[in-house]
Design a protein around this motif. Sequence first.
Motif, PDB file in Angstrom:
ATOM      1  N   GLY A  90       0.800  -1.220   0.000  1.00 12.97           N
ATOM      2  CA  GLY A  90       0.000   0.000   0.000  1.00 12.97           C
ATOM      3  C   GLY A  90       0.830   1.266   0.000  1.00 12.97           C
ATOM      4  O   GLY A  90       0.372   2.317   0.438  1.00 12.97           O
ATOM      5  N   ARG A  91       2.053   1.171  -0.546  1.00  6.43           N
ATOM      6  CA  ARG A  91       2.925   2.350  -0.585  1.00  6.43           C
ATOM      7  C   ARG A  91       4.020   2.170  -1.635  1.00  6.43           C
ATOM      8  O   ARG A  91       4.224   1.072  -2.143  1.00  6.43           O
ATOM      9  CB  ARG A  91       3.541   2.606   0.777  1.00  6.43           C
ATOM     10  CG  ARG A  91       4.475   1.520   1.267  1.00  6.43           C
ATOM     11  CD  ARG A  91       5.037   1.835   2.657  1.00  6.43           C
ATOM     12  NE  ARG A  91       5.881   0.782   3.129  1.00  6.43           N
ATOM     13  CZ  ARG A  91       7.185   0.678   2.884  1.00  6.43           C
ATOM     14  NH1 ARG A  91       7.798   1.578   2.145  1.00  6.43           N
ATOM     15  NH2 ARG A  91       7.890  -0.327   3.371  1.00  6.43           N
ATOM     16  N   LYS A  92       4.723   3.254  -1.905  1.00  7.20           N
ATOM     17  CA  LYS A  92       5.866   3.210  -2.813  1.00  7.20           C
ATOM     18  C   LYS A  92       7.092   2.704  -2.068  1.00  7.20           C
ATOM     19  O   LYS A  92       7.254   2.979  -0.883  1.00  7.20           O
ATOM     20  CB  LYS A  92       6.154   4.600  -3.387  1.00  7.20           C
ATOM     21  CG  LYS A  92       5.165   5.054  -4.412  1.00  7.20           C
ATOM     22  CD  LYS A  92       5.621   6.356  -5.042  1.00  7.20           C
ATOM     23  CE  LYS A  92       4.761   6.674  -6.242  1.00  7.20           C
ATOM     24  NZ  LYS A  92       5.317   7.807  -6.996  1.00  7.20           N
ATOM     25  N   THR A  93       7.935   1.973  -2.786  1.00  3.99           N
ATOM     26  CA  THR A  93       9.190   1.497  -2.209  1.00  3.99           C
ATOM     27  C   THR A  93      10.337   1.774  -3.173  1.00  3.99           C
ATOM     28  O   THR A  93      10.138   1.836  -4.385  1.00  3.99           O
ATOM     29  CB  THR A  93       9.155  -0.015  -1.903  1.00  3.99           C
ATOM     30  OG1 THR A  93       9.020  -0.732  -3.133  1.00  3.99           O
ATOM     31  CG2 THR A  93       8.010  -0.375  -0.963  1.00  3.99           C
ATOM     32  N   LYS A  94      11.527   1.911  -2.592  1.00  3.82           N
ATOM     33  CA  LYS A  94      12.742   2.051  -3.394  1.00  3.82           C
ATOM     34  C   LYS A  94      13.421   0.700  -3.453  1.00  3.82           C
ATOM     35  O   LYS A  94      13.520  -0.009  -2.454  1.00  3.82           O
ATOM     36  CB  LYS A  94      13.687   3.068  -2.749  1.00  3.82           C
ATOM     37  CG  LYS A  94      13.169   4.471  -2.786  1.00  3.82           C
ATOM     38  CD  LYS A  94      14.137   5.447  -2.160  1.00  3.82           C
ATOM     39  CE  LYS A  94      13.524   6.839  -2.183  1.00  3.82           C
ATOM     40  NZ  LYS A  94      14.454   7.869  -1.760  1.00  3.82           N
ATOM     41  N   GLU A  95      13.885   0.357  -4.655  1.00  2.75           N
ATOM     42  CA  GLU A  95      14.539  -0.936  -4.852  1.00  2.75           C
ATOM     43  C   GLU A  95      15.393  -0.888  -6.110  1.00  2.75           C
ATOM     44  O   GLU A  95      15.319   0.071  -6.883  1.00  2.75           O
ATOM     45  CB  GLU A  95      13.492  -2.042  -4.945  1.00  2.75           C
ATOM     46  CG  GLU A  95      12.460  -1.796  -6.010  1.00  2.75           C
ATOM     47  CD  GLU A  95      11.165  -2.581  -5.823  1.00  2.75           C
ATOM     48  OE1 GLU A  95      10.706  -3.166  -6.813  1.00  2.75           O
ATOM     49  OE2 GLU A  95      10.621  -2.608  -4.709  1.00  2.75           O
ATOM     50  N   LEU A  96      16.174  -1.922  -6.306  1.00  3.37           N
ATOM     51  CA  LEU A  96      16.941  -2.042  -7.539  1.00  3.37           C
ATOM     52  C   LEU A  96      15.999  -2.444  -8.670  1.00  3.37           C
ATOM     53  O   LEU A  96      14.978  -3.095  -8.434  1.00  3.37           O
ATOM     54  CB  LEU A  96      18.035  -3.100  -7.374  1.00  3.37           C
ATOM     55  CG  LEU A  96      19.162  -2.744  -6.398  1.00  3.37           C
ATOM     56  CD1 LEU A  96      20.067  -3.947  -6.172  1.00  3.37           C
ATOM     57  CD2 LEU A  96      19.957  -1.553  -6.899  1.00  3.37           C
ATOM     58  N   PRO A  97      16.322  -2.073  -9.910  1.00  5.05           N
ATOM     59  CA  PRO A  97      15.499  -2.505 -11.047  1.00  5.05           C
ATOM     60  C   PRO A  97      15.468  -4.033 -11.105  1.00  5.05           C
ATOM     61  O   PRO A  97      16.483  -4.695 -10.888  1.00  5.05           O
ATOM     62  CB  PRO A  97      16.238  -1.932 -12.261  1.00  5.05           C
ATOM     63  CG  PRO A  97      17.154  -0.893 -11.728  1.00  5.05           C
ATOM     64  CD  PRO A  97      17.463  -1.258 -10.322  1.00  5.05           C
ATOM     65  N   GLN A  98      14.289  -4.585 -11.405  1.00  3.95           N
ATOM     66  CA  GLN A  98      14.144  -6.041 -11.450  1.00  3.95           C
ATOM     67  C   GLN A  98      12.895  -6.417 -12.204  1.00  3.95           C
ATOM     68  O   GLN A  98      11.990  -5.604 -12.360  1.00  3.95           O
ATOM     69  CB  GLN A  98      14.122  -6.627 -10.045  1.00  3.95           C
ATOM     70  CG  GLN A  98      13.079  -6.029  -9.127  1.00  3.95           C
ATOM     71  CD  GLN A  98      13.311  -6.400  -7.672  1.00  3.95           C
ATOM     72  OE1 GLN A  98      12.889  -7.463  -7.266  1.00  3.95           O
ATOM     73  NE2 GLN A  98      13.966  -5.533  -6.919  1.00  3.95           N
ATOM     74  N   GLY A  99      12.843  -7.658 -12.657  1.00  7.13           N
ATOM     75  CA  GLY A  99      11.647  -8.122 -13.332  1.00  7.13           C
ATOM     76  C   GLY A  99      11.875  -9.403 -14.097  1.00  7.13           C
ATOM     77  O   GLY A  99      12.962  -9.978 -14.075  1.00  7.13           O
ATOM     78  N   SER A 100      10.805  -9.842 -14.765  1.00  7.77           N
ATOM     79  CA  SER A 100      10.863 -11.051 -15.588  1.00  7.77           C
ATOM     80  C   SER A 100      10.055 -10.816 -16.851  1.00  7.77           C
ATOM     81  O   SER A 100       9.282  -9.871 -16.931  1.00  7.77           O
ATOM     82  CB  SER A 100      10.325 -12.251 -14.812  1.00  7.77           C
ATOM     83  OG  SER A 100       8.966 -12.063 -14.491  1.00  7.77           O
ATOM     84  N   TRP A 101      10.243 -11.682 -17.797  1.00  7.90           N
ATOM     85  CA  TRP A 101       9.516 -11.607 -19.057  1.00  7.90           C
ATOM     86  C   TRP A 101       8.694 -12.874 -19.219  1.00  7.90           C
ATOM     87  O   TRP A 101       9.103 -13.828 -19.882  1.00  7.90           O
ATOM     88  CB  TRP A 101      10.475 -11.459 -20.235  1.00  7.90           C
ATOM     89  CG  TRP A 101      11.116 -10.115 -20.363  1.00  7.90           C
ATOM     90  CD1 TRP A 101      10.894  -9.012 -19.593  1.00  7.90           C
ATOM     91  CD2 TRP A 101      12.101  -9.742 -21.328  1.00  7.90           C
ATOM     92  NE1 TRP A 101      11.670  -7.967 -20.019  1.00  7.90           N
ATOM     93  CE2 TRP A 101      12.426  -8.386 -21.080  1.00  7.90           C
ATOM     94  CE3 TRP A 101      12.734 -10.399 -22.355  1.00  7.90           C
ATOM     95  CZ2 TRP A 101      13.360  -7.698 -21.842  1.00  7.90           C
ATOM     96  CZ3 TRP A 101      13.668  -9.714 -23.114  1.00  7.90           C
ATOM     97  CH2 TRP A 101      13.967  -8.371 -22.863  1.00  7.90           C
ATOM     98  N   GLU A 102       7.513 -12.895 -18.636  1.00 10.59           N
ATOM     99  CA  GLU A 102       6.634 -14.053 -18.741  1.00 10.59           C
ATOM    100  C   GLU A 102       6.258 -14.332 -20.197  1.00 10.59           C
ATOM    101  O   GLU A 102       6.053 -15.472 -20.587  1.00 10.59           O
ATOM    102  CB  GLU A 102       5.354 -13.848 -17.919  1.00 10.59           C
ATOM    103  CG  GLU A 102       5.586 -13.740 -16.430  1.00 10.59           C
ATOM    104  CD  GLU A 102       5.988 -12.340 -15.972  1.00 10.59           C
ATOM    105  OE1 GLU A 102       6.008 -11.395 -16.785  1.00 10.59           O
ATOM    106  OE2 GLU A 102       6.305 -12.196 -14.785  1.00 10.59           O
TER     107      GLU A 102
END
Length: 186
Positions: free
Chosen positions: A66-78
């Motif tokens: 329920g809020r914004k967070t700071k993090e490193l770029p990440q993800g996947s390509w389903e």
Amino acid sequence: MDVEIKTLSSKEIYRNRWMTLKEDRIQRADGSEGIYSVIEKSDFVVIIPVENNEIYLVEQYRYPLGRKTKELPQGSWECSPDATPEEVAAGELKEETGLKAGKMEYVGYQKLAQGYSAQGYHIYLATQLEFIGQELDEEEYGLTVEKIKISEFCQLIHDGEISDATSVTAFLLAMTKKMIVESDLD
């Protein structure tokens, strides 16, 4: 290899393009039976973009929190399951930050939450960065990019402002492998 838990049956409870939830009926080594829930998700990548003692972070709204967070770029390509982790890392870096890495070094592989999933993530250190333009997915609406000193990033981890375990462990692994060194923290 001894199996401590035997699967008696497995039932798919839910599926969407990102994940599958299974409920397995199990038998433990002592003979007792129970239920084990398993989430199946494809592996993903996390990128540590570093330039001149600075690191790029993304900030985005995380619905479960329920809020914004700071993090490193990440993800996947389903939608591209045959893409290599390095291709996904380069693509996610461009999508989220608008950056292209002249050098992409493999840091390692970690598991995310092995108590309920076999999902893991590949970690890359991106350097020799050039801005070429963001291409956000619709799920990334509102994502912003920030470049801060690596020492400030460490302080944000210390203060609990960066609580994304993937970002923290990826950074720690790069440091233990001396891919990010103390002089970078100045």
